[in-house]
Motif scaffolding. Structure first.
Motif, PDB file in Angstrom:
ATOM      1  N   ASN A  58       0.821  -1.220   0.000  1.00 51.04           N
ATOM      2  CA  ASN A  58       0.000   0.000   0.000  1.00 51.04           C
ATOM      3  C   ASN A  58       0.850   1.263   0.000  1.00 51.04           C
ATOM      4  OD1 ASN A  58      -2.310  -1.510  -0.016  1.00 51.04           O
ATOM      5  ND2 ASN A  58      -2.591  -1.434   2.203  1.00 51.04           N
ATOM      6  N   VAL A  59       1.925   1.260   0.768  1.00 50.05           N
ATOM      7  CA  VAL A  59       2.794   2.439   0.815  1.00 50.05           C
ATOM      8  C   VAL A  59       3.491   2.624  -0.531  1.00 50.05           C
ATOM      9  CG1 VAL A  59       4.803   3.472   1.929  1.00 50.05           C
ATOM     10  CG2 VAL A  59       3.091   2.306   3.300  1.00 50.05           C
ATOM     11  N   GLU A  60       3.962   1.539  -1.119  1.00 47.79           N
ATOM     12  CA  GLU A  60       4.622   1.628  -2.424  1.00 47.79           C
ATOM     13  C   GLU A  60       3.641   2.099  -3.499  1.00 47.79           C
ATOM     14  OE1 GLU A  60       7.860   1.329  -3.142  1.00 47.79           O
ATOM     15  OE2 GLU A  60       8.097   1.164  -0.972  1.00 47.79           O
ATOM     16  N   ARG A  61       2.426   1.612  -3.429  1.00 47.72           N
ATOM     17  CA  ARG A  61       1.426   2.038  -4.400  1.00 47.72           C
ATOM     18  C   ARG A  61       1.129   3.523  -4.247  1.00 47.72           C
ATOM     19  NH1 ARG A  61      -4.865   0.387  -4.731  1.00 47.72           N
ATOM     20  NH2 ARG A  61      -5.276   1.386  -6.719  1.00 47.72           N
ATOM     21  N   TRP A  62       0.994   4.012  -3.002  1.00 46.59           N
ATOM     22  CA  TRP A  62       0.749   5.439  -2.758  1.00 46.59           C
ATOM     23  C   TRP A  62       1.889   6.278  -3.330  1.00 46.59           C
ATOM     24  CZ3 TRP A  62      -3.259   8.212  -0.554  1.00 46.59           C
ATOM     25  CH2 TRP A  62      -3.006   9.553  -0.302  1.00 46.59           C
ATOM     26  N   LYS A  63       3.130   5.841  -3.067  1.00 49.23           N
ATOM     27  CA  LYS A  63       4.280   6.612  -3.553  1.00 49.23           C
ATOM     28  C   LYS A  63       4.339   6.637  -5.072  1.00 49.23           C
ATOM     29  CE  LYS A  63       8.046   5.251  -1.981  1.00 49.23           C
ATOM     30  NZ  LYS A  63       9.168   4.550  -1.405  1.00 49.23           N
ATOM     31  N   ASN A  64       3.967   5.534  -5.723  1.00 42.95           N
ATOM     32  CA  ASN A  64       4.054   5.466  -7.185  1.00 42.95           C
ATOM     33  C   ASN A  64       2.911   6.192  -7.880  1.00 42.95           C
ATOM     34  OD1 ASN A  64       6.383   3.938  -7.040  1.00 42.95           O
ATOM     35  ND2 ASN A  64       5.276   2.005  -7.057  1.00 42.95           N
ATOM     36  N   GLU A  65       1.717   6.123  -7.325  1.00 44.19           N
ATOM     37  CA  GLU A  65       0.542   6.652  -8.013  1.00 44.19           C
ATOM     38  C   GLU A  65       0.183   8.078  -7.622  1.00 44.19           C
ATOM     39  OE1 GLU A  65      -2.775   4.046  -7.559  1.00 44.19           O
ATOM     40  OE2 GLU A  65      -1.738   2.351  -8.502  1.00 44.19           O
ATOM     41  N   MET A  66       0.328   8.417  -6.349  1.00 47.28           N
ATOM     42  CA  MET A  66      -0.151   9.716  -5.883  1.00 47.28           C
ATOM     43  C   MET A  66       0.943  10.778  -5.991  1.00 47.28           C
ATOM     44  SD  MET A  66      -3.233   9.348  -4.869  1.00 47.28           S
ATOM     45  CE  MET A  66      -4.399   8.193  -4.237  1.00 47.28           C
ATOM     46  N   PRO A  67       0.620  11.929  -6.570  1.00 46.13           N
ATOM     47  CA  PRO A  67       1.606  13.016  -6.604  1.00 46.13           C
ATOM     48  C   PRO A  67       1.713  13.679  -5.231  1.00 46.13           C
ATOM     49  CG  PRO A  67      -0.441  13.730  -7.586  1.00 46.13           C
ATOM     50  CD  PRO A  67      -0.606  12.278  -7.263  1.00 46.13           C
ATOM     51  N   THR A  68       2.863  14.239  -4.947  1.00 44.87           N
ATOM     52  CA  THR A  68       3.015  14.988  -3.706  1.00 44.87           C
ATOM     53  C   THR A  68       2.372  16.361  -3.875  1.00 44.87           C
ATOM     54  OG1 THR A  68       5.150  15.882  -4.381  1.00 44.87           O
ATOM     55  CG2 THR A  68       5.170  13.810  -3.133  1.00 44.87           C
ATOM     56  N   GLU A  69       2.279  17.096  -2.797  1.00 40.39           N
ATOM     57  CA  GLU A  69       1.632  18.412  -2.851  1.00 40.39           C
ATOM     58  C   GLU A  69       2.394  19.342  -3.789  1.00 40.39           C
ATOM     59  OE1 GLU A  69       1.115  22.565  -1.931  1.00 40.39           O
ATOM     60  OE2 GLU A  69       2.850  21.440  -1.212  1.00 40.39           O
ATOM     61  N   ALA A  70       3.718  19.257  -3.785  1.00 43.41           N
ATOM     62  CA  ALA A  70       4.523  20.132  -4.639  1.00 43.41           C
ATOM     63  C   ALA A  70       4.364  19.786  -6.116  1.00 43.41           C
ATOM     64  CB  ALA A  70       5.993  20.038  -4.232  1.00 43.41           C
ATOM     65  N   GLU A  71       4.074  18.530  -6.423  1.00 44.28           N
ATOM     66  CA  GLU A  71       3.937  18.098  -7.817  1.00 44.28           C
ATOM     67  C   GLU A  71       2.550  18.382  -8.391  1.00 44.28           C
ATOM     68  OE1 GLU A  71       4.756  13.989  -7.441  1.00 44.28           O
ATOM     69  OE2 GLU A  71       6.927  14.257  -7.379  1.00 44.28           O
ATOM     70  N   MET A  72       1.581  18.647  -7.548  1.00 43.71           N
ATOM     71  CA  MET A  72       0.212  18.842  -8.019  1.00 43.71           C
ATOM     72  C   MET A  72       0.027  20.229  -8.630  1.00 43.71           C
ATOM     73  SD  MET A  72      -1.946  17.162  -4.915  1.00 43.71           S
ATOM     74  CE  MET A  72      -3.529  17.331  -5.697  1.00 43.71           C
ATOM     75  N   LEU A  73      -0.772  20.284  -9.678  1.00 44.92           N
ATOM     76  CA  LEU A  73      -1.158  21.564 -10.255  1.00 44.92           C
ATOM     77  C   LEU A  73      -2.206  22.222  -9.357  1.00 44.92           C
ATOM     78  CD1 LEU A  73      -1.598  20.447 -13.964  1.00 44.92           C
ATOM     79  CD2 LEU A  73       0.299  21.735 -12.997  1.00 44.92           C
ATOM     80  N   PRO A  74      -2.264  23.543  -9.340  1.00 46.00           N
ATOM     81  CA  PRO A  74      -3.298  24.199  -8.523  1.00 46.00           C
ATOM     82  C   PRO A  74      -4.707  23.762  -8.901  1.00 46.00           C
ATOM     83  CG  PRO A  74      -1.671  25.790  -9.226  1.00 46.00           C
ATOM     84  CD  PRO A  74      -1.337  24.503  -9.919  1.00 46.00           C
ATOM     85  N   LYS A  75      -4.922  23.484 -10.186  1.00 42.78           N
ATOM     86  CA  LYS A  75      -6.242  23.031 -10.633  1.00 42.78           C
ATOM     87  C   LYS A  75      -6.618  21.724  -9.936  1.00 42.78           C
ATOM     88  CE  LYS A  75      -7.048  21.024 -14.728  1.00 42.78           C
ATOM     89  NZ  LYS A  75      -7.196  20.850 -16.179  1.00 42.78           N
ATOM     90  N   ASP A  76      -5.643  20.840  -9.752  1.00 46.95           N
ATOM     91  CA  ASP A  76      -5.919  19.556  -9.115  1.00 46.95           C
ATOM     92  C   ASP A  76      -5.951  19.659  -7.594  1.00 46.95           C
ATOM     93  OD1 ASP A  76      -6.170  18.213 -11.495  1.00 46.95           O
ATOM     94  OD2 ASP A  76      -4.047  17.693 -11.591  1.00 46.95           O
ATOM     95  N   LYS A  77      -5.257  20.648  -7.041  1.00 45.61           N
ATOM     96  CA  LYS A  77      -5.268  20.811  -5.583  1.00 45.61           C
ATOM     97  C   LYS A  77      -6.615  21.288  -5.077  1.00 45.61           C
ATOM     98  CE  LYS A  77      -0.607  22.286  -4.942  1.00 45.61           C
ATOM     99  NZ  LYS A  77       0.281  23.345  -4.509  1.00 45.61           N
ATOM    100  N   TYR A  78      -7.191  22.249  -5.765  1.00 46.14           N
ATOM    101  CA  TYR A  78      -8.354  22.944  -5.231  1.00 46.14           C
ATOM    102  C   TYR A  78      -9.670  22.569  -5.893  1.00 46.14           C
ATOM    103  CZ  TYR A  78      -4.444  25.718  -3.623  1.00 46.14           C
ATOM    104  OH  TYR A  78      -3.265  26.108  -3.071  1.00 46.14           O
ATOM    105  N   THR A  79      -9.624  21.814  -6.977  1.00 42.75           N
ATOM    106  CA  THR A  79     -10.859  21.382  -7.622  1.00 42.75           C
ATOM    107  C   THR A  79     -10.801  19.880  -7.855  1.00 42.75           C
ATOM    108  OG1 THR A  79     -10.031  21.755  -9.868  1.00 42.75           O
ATOM    109  CG2 THR A  79     -11.197  23.577  -8.810  1.00 42.75           C
ATOM    110  N   MET A  80     -11.969  19.293  -8.104  1.00 40.39           N
ATOM    111  CA  MET A  80     -12.029  17.865  -8.384  1.00 40.39           C
ATOM    112  C   MET A  80     -12.973  17.633  -9.558  1.00 40.39           C
ATOM    113  SD  MET A  80     -14.384  16.435  -5.382  1.00 40.39           S
ATOM    114  CE  MET A  80     -16.119  16.736  -5.431  1.00 40.39           C
ATOM    115  N   PHE A  81     -12.801  16.503 -10.182  1.00 40.08           N
ATOM    116  CA  PHE A  81     -13.628  16.146 -11.326  1.00 40.08           C
ATOM    117  C   PHE A  81     -15.027  15.765 -10.860  1.00 40.08           C
ATOM    118  CE2 PHE A  81     -15.349  12.903 -14.172  1.00 40.08           C
ATOM    119  CZ  PHE A  81     -15.325  13.588 -15.368  1.00 40.08           C
TER     120      PHE A  81
END
Length: 110
Positions: A58-81
């Motif tokens: 689970n930890v490896e999957r989180w690290k591989n799939e989820m971007p960190t806060e610094a890697e996220m675009l503002p559009k993805d940080k503050y809005t959702m699909f």
């Protein structure tokens, strides 16, 4: 229904729960701090498991799939699909329990 016993505005279809359509600056700051806190917890758990020579799927999957806060675009940080919205995006603060649910991944192109 005129006169003395006129229905109030919430009863006649007005806004009952007033949610602003965009997040305020303090809300955005707290949201960024929560994202960073999750990133630090994942990094701490990963470092502790690495020191013991263990690997968790689970930890490896989180690290591989989820971007960190610094890697996220503002559009993805503050809005959702949201497919029901007009432009397929809505503010993350309109999601129930938005402080507890991870919304880091959104469909590409939206």
């Amino acid at each position: 229904m005129f006169g003395l016993f006129r229905p109030s505005s919430p009863l006649s279809g007005g806004l009952l729960w007033k949610r602003p359509w965009r997040m305020s600056s303090p809300q955005k700051l707290r949201h960024r701090l929560r994202l960073r806190a999750v990133d630090s917890v994942v990094a701490t758990v990963d470092a502790a498991l690495t020191r013991q020579g263990l690997v968790t799927k689970n930890v490896e999957r989180w690290k591989n799939e989820m971007p960190t806060e610094a890697e996220m675009l503002p559009k993805d940080k503050y809005t959702m699909f949201d497919r029901k919205e007009r432009r397929y995006r809505k503010g993350v603060h309109k999601l129930p329990k938005w402080t507890r649910v991870s919304q880091r991944l959104n469909p590409p192109g939206f």
